[in-house]
Motif scaffolding. Structure first.
Motif, PDB file in Angstrom:
ATOM      1  N   GLU A   1      10.433  -1.113   1.240  1.00 45.85           N
ATOM      2  CA  GLU A   1      10.793   0.073   2.019  1.00 45.85           C
ATOM      3  C   GLU A   1      12.002   0.760   1.411  1.00 45.85           C
ATOM      4  N   GLN A   2      12.984  -0.046   0.976  1.00 48.63           N
ATOM      5  CA  GLN A   2      14.181   0.532   0.347  1.00 48.63           C
ATOM      6  C   GLN A   2      13.834   1.221  -0.974  1.00 48.63           C
ATOM      7  N   VAL A   3      12.923   0.601  -1.731  1.00 50.77           N
ATOM      8  CA  VAL A   3      12.488   1.219  -2.993  1.00 50.77           C
ATOM      9  C   VAL A   3      11.885   2.592  -2.710  1.00 50.77           C
ATOM     10  N   ALA A   4      11.038   2.656  -1.679  1.00 55.85           N
ATOM     11  CA  ALA A   4      10.392   3.923  -1.337  1.00 55.85           C
ATOM     12  C   ALA A   4      11.436   4.985  -0.994  1.00 55.85           C
ATOM     13  N   ILE A   5      12.462   4.580  -0.230  1.00 52.33           N
ATOM     14  CA  ILE A   5      13.495   5.538   0.180  1.00 52.33           C
ATOM     15  C   ILE A   5      14.315   5.994  -1.034  1.00 52.33           C
ATOM     16  N   LEU A   6      14.492   5.084  -1.995  1.00 49.75           N
ATOM     17  CA  LEU A   6      15.236   5.453  -3.212  1.00 49.75           C
ATOM     18  C   LEU A   6      14.441   6.454  -4.061  1.00 49.75           C
ATOM     19  N   ILE A   7      13.128   6.251  -4.123  1.00 50.13           N
ATOM     20  CA  ILE A   7      12.312   7.165  -4.941  1.00 50.13           C
ATOM     21  C   ILE A   7      12.305   8.563  -4.328  1.00 50.13           C
ATOM     22  N   LEU A   8      12.012   8.624  -3.052  1.00 45.59           N
ATOM     23  CA  LEU A   8      11.901   9.913  -2.366  1.00 45.59           C
ATOM     24  C   LEU A   8      12.745   9.859  -1.086  1.00 45.59           C
ATOM     25  N   PRO A   9      13.985  10.359  -1.133  1.00 40.33           N
ATOM     26  CA  PRO A   9      14.927  10.112  -0.047  1.00 40.33           C
ATOM     27  C   PRO A   9      14.667  10.888   1.256  1.00 40.33           C
ATOM     28  N   ARG A  10      13.927  11.988   1.198  1.00 38.95           N
ATOM     29  CA  ARG A  10      13.655  12.657   2.472  1.00 38.95           C
ATOM     30  C   ARG A  10      12.640  11.838   3.258  1.00 38.95           C
ATOM     31  N   HIS A  11      12.562  12.064   4.563  1.00 38.02           N
ATOM     32  CA  HIS A  11      11.721  11.205   5.382  1.00 38.02           C
ATOM     33  C   HIS A  11      10.235  11.435   5.132  1.00 38.02           C
ATOM     34  N   THR A  12       9.827  12.690   5.046  1.00 36.66           N
ATOM     35  CA  THR A  12       8.403  12.993   4.994  1.00 36.66           C
ATOM     36  C   THR A  12       8.060  13.829   3.759  1.00 36.66           C
ATOM     37  N   TYR A  13       6.974  13.465   3.102  1.00 35.46           N
ATOM     38  CA  TYR A  13       6.499  14.224   1.943  1.00 35.46           C
ATOM     39  C   TYR A  13       5.023  14.554   2.125  1.00 35.46           C
ATOM     40  N   ALA A  14       4.613  15.638   1.438  1.00 36.07           N
ATOM     41  CA  ALA A  14       3.217  16.066   1.572  1.00 36.07           C
ATOM     42  C   ALA A  14       2.308  15.188   0.727  1.00 36.07           C
ATOM     43  N   PHE A  15       1.083  15.034   1.197  1.00 34.08           N
ATOM     44  CA  PHE A  15       0.058  14.275   0.470  1.00 34.08           C
ATOM     45  C   PHE A  15      -1.177  15.173   0.391  1.00 34.08           C
ATOM     46  N   PRO A  16      -1.901  15.163  -0.743  1.00 30.33           N
ATOM     47  CA  PRO A  16      -3.057  16.068  -0.853  1.00 30.33           C
ATOM     48  C   PRO A  16      -4.126  15.777   0.198  1.00 30.33           C
TER      49      PRO A  16
ATOM     50  N   ILE B   1       0.847  -1.200   0.000  1.00 32.43           N
ATOM     51  CA  ILE B   1       0.000   0.000   0.000  1.00 32.43           C
ATOM     52  C   ILE B   1       0.880   1.246   0.000  1.00 32.43           C
ATOM     53  N   MET B   2       1.982   1.185   0.781  1.00 31.73           N
ATOM     54  CA  MET B   2       2.886   2.326   0.871  1.00 31.73           C
ATOM     55  C   MET B   2       3.467   2.671  -0.500  1.00 31.73           C
ATOM     56  N   ILE B   3       3.814   1.642  -1.284  1.00 30.49           N
ATOM     57  CA  ILE B   3       4.342   1.899  -2.631  1.00 30.49           C
ATOM     58  C   ILE B   3       3.286   2.632  -3.469  1.00 30.49           C
ATOM     59  N   GLY B   4       2.031   2.197  -3.350  1.00 30.41           N
ATOM     60  CA  GLY B   4       0.941   2.924  -4.017  1.00 30.41           C
ATOM     61  C   GLY B   4       0.892   4.367  -3.560  1.00 30.41           C
ATOM     62  N   GLY B   5       1.040   4.579  -2.259  1.00 25.97           N
ATOM     63  CA  GLY B   5       1.044   5.927  -1.693  1.00 25.97           C
ATOM     64  C   GLY B   5       2.168   6.781  -2.275  1.00 25.97           C
ATOM     65  N   TYR B   6       3.334   6.175  -2.428  1.00 28.23           N
ATOM     66  CA  TYR B   6       4.470   6.917  -2.995  1.00 28.23           C
ATOM     67  C   TYR B   6       4.203   7.286  -4.448  1.00 28.23           C
ATOM     68  N   LEU B   7       3.589   6.372  -5.188  1.00 31.26           N
ATOM     69  CA  LEU B   7       3.237   6.667  -6.578  1.00 31.26           C
ATOM     70  C   LEU B   7       2.311   7.884  -6.623  1.00 31.26           C
ATOM     71  N   GLY B   8       1.302   7.883  -5.740  1.00 36.15           N
ATOM     72  CA  GLY B   8       0.376   9.012  -5.664  1.00 36.15           C
ATOM     73  C   GLY B   8       1.090  10.306  -5.312  1.00 36.15           C
ATOM     74  N   THR B   9       2.015  10.231  -4.349  1.00 30.60           N
ATOM     75  CA  THR B   9       2.752  11.425  -3.917  1.00 30.60           C
ATOM     76  C   THR B   9       3.596  11.993  -5.052  1.00 30.60           C
TER      77      THR B   9
END
Lengths: 239, 296
Positions: free
Chosen positions: B107-122, B43-51
């Motif tokens: 989890e590592q894939v997510a960190i590679l896509i967006l390396p900062r810890h926190t990102y905004a979500f609509p 689900i988190m990977i889906g969330g990152y795609l959305g972000t």
């Protein structure tokens, strides 16, 4: 009609079937006898596609079944009533019958066939909304047979339908088998109860340690001395 | 008194997102009797795609929602093919352990896509909370609750009113017999997995849009909350998943109010422990056969 040729099925390195060949004739009851561990259930599971044979062919009217998925084999017209019945315990009797017709899309035909099953097996009708897991052993066996018939098979395979049932119920099951056959269903039956099988079957095969060691008619079977001692329990005549 | 009622309402609202997560979890567990620890991370990977779509391309809320669901489903199918399809029927542990490995990978894939810890979500819905007799209800929370109840009803209808649902229940009842009546078991399991991931994707989108942020920790959070809610409600039970989620939410809301946020999670685990000991099948699930008490 159903022709099994030189089937080898193995569990790991152990060959449970070591080249089995037999034929099931259209409109007849064919019975496979044999002791525990001979490979009878393995053969049934192989024909139904649950187990994949290592070698050999299984043909239904010339069409190869070996290598097909269980679902495809059902749609080709082979249904197995498995050992120990394996009804769906948390589903009602009615839902079990519907599941038996899973491959079919003709709603009207399915409903007609369910009514036909209820006419033939009246206890199932009485218990149609009851969970299958709460039925008695005999009732579960009837449900398993009815569920198998719901796919409108051309050959019905039955793996030890008498297993664990009281003698009266066994007699009832065999009456049903004979009746189904009279109505035109081709039946391939695995049994340990040779006495009962002798009363209904037209053709016999004996399997021992993964091989067919005898084939013949009920008359030939009853005459065979070895079989008499091992499976019919009759004593040798004195002298 | 008013605090008690307000806390309960807040708990129900938070709990509905737990219920949604548990709904997907229970669908997978109910059909396969196997635990998918990668459920949350998918689900988190889906969330990152959305972000990424939101931050880079300014995608709207609906497009983001679609991306989360699609991302979760694709990742879910990836997990099924890798950790579940190749394993033998009895090898539940192998599936669980390999799904743990994929969790780390995702989890590592997510960190590679967006390396900062926190990102905004609509944000799901902005604006003032609704007020009923001085009790406050956030609009976005209300949307989550409606989605949870609606999806649970849809899943329940699918299971008990459709041919596909009949097939799934047959697989639960006896996989060998399901093969024998002509059900394509592998395909049905894959579809159930994809459906569960889609529900998880909806849950994930709603939670992220309420929080308005995403971190790589979201995967673990979603797996844990879904798992606890499922265990409390009853393994493999659809109403149980929703009920377990709501109960967990209410419990957390009250314990946070009385004891603070640190104690909150402790209480959740304590309750899980109590359930495992006293009622291992959960509130609505039948006790699984493995928990039959040993006879002396």
């Amino acid at each position: 009609m159903l022709k099994v040729s030189d089937i080898v099925t193995a569990y790991g390195k152990i060959e449970a079937l070591k080249g089995v060949s037999l034929q099931v004739e259209s409109g007849k009851i064919t019975c496979l006898l044999g002791p525990n561990g001979a490979g009878k259930t393995t053969l049934m599971m192989t024909i139904a596609g649950i187990l994949q044979p290592r070698r050999g062919s299984i043909r239904l009217d010339g069409k190869e079944l070996a290598g097909l998925s269980p679902a495809r084999i059902v749609s080709q017209g082979v249904a197995l009533v498995p050992e120990n019945r394996l009804v769906f315990p948390q589903m009602s009797v009615h839902e079990n019958l519907l599941a038996g017709a899973y491959q079919r899309r003709d709603r009207g035909g399915i409903n007609t066939d369910i009514e036909r099953m209820y006419a033939r097996f009246s206890t199932l009708k009485e218990r149609r909304e009851q969970m299958a897991g709460t039925l008695s052993g005999g009732e579960q066996q009837m449900l398993a047979v009815a569920r198998g018939l719901m796919s409108r098979p051309r050959v019905l395979l039955m793996d030890e339908p008498s297993l664990g049932l009281a003698p009266l119920i066994v007699a009832e099951i065999f009456d049903i088998i004979a009746e189904l056959n009279r109505d035109g269903t081709t039946i391939f039956l695995v049994e340990q109860n040779a006495h009962m099988a002798l009363q209904v079957a037209h053709q016999f095969f004996l399997m021992e340690q993964g091989r067919i060691t005898f084939q013949g008619t009920p008359g030939q079977l009853a005459e065979d001395e070895v079989i008499q001692r091992a499976y019919l329990g009759t004593r040798r005549a004195a002298g | 008194m008013i605090d008690l009622v307000q806390n309960t309402i807040d708990g129900v609202m938070i709990g509905s997102s737990y219920g949604l997560l548990a709904l997907g979890f229970t669908l997978i567990f109910g059909v396969m009797r196997k635990l998918n620890l990668s459920y949350g991370p998918s689900i988190m990977i889906g969330g990152y795609l959305g972000t990424v779509l939101y931050l880079q391309y300014g995608a709207g809320l609906l497009a983001v929602a679609g991306a989360v669901v699609v991302g979760a489903v694709i990742t879910g199918i990836y997990v099924e093919r890798l950790c579940f399809a190749p394993m033998k029927a009895g090898a539940g542990i192998a599936s669980m352990v390999s799904s743990f490995a994929i969790w780390m990978q995702l989890e590592q894939v997510a960190i590679l896509i967006l390396p900062r810890h926190t990102y905004a979500f609509p944000a799901l819905a902005t604006g003032l909370p609704l007020e009923f007799w001085s009790l406050l209800v956030r609009i976005d929370h209300l949307i989550v609750l409606c989605c949870a109840l609606g999806l649970a009803a849809a899943v329940q209808l699918m299971l008990y009113r459709t041919r596909f649902g009949l097939g799934l229940r047959a697989i639960v009842g006896n996989p060998v017999a399901a093969h024998l009546v002509g059900i394509n078991v592998q395909m049905a399991v894959l579809l159930a997995f994809a459906g569960a991931s889609a529900i998880g994707g909806v849950a994930g989108f709603l939670v992220l849009a309420v929080d308005q942020q995403i971190t790589p920790m979201f995967g673990m959070w979603a797996t844990l909350k879904g798992l606890i809610a499922m265990m409390i409600g009853g393994l493999g039970s659809v109403p149980g998943a929703v009920l377990g989620g709501l109960l967990l939410g209410v419990l957390e809301a009250h314990s946070q109010w009385y004891f603070g946020p640190h104690i909150r999670d402790l209480v959740a685990y304590l309750v899980l422990f109590a359930f495992l000991v006293l009622r291992p099948g959960g509130l609505l699930g039948g006790a699984p056969e493995t928990t039959t008490p040993l006879k002396a």
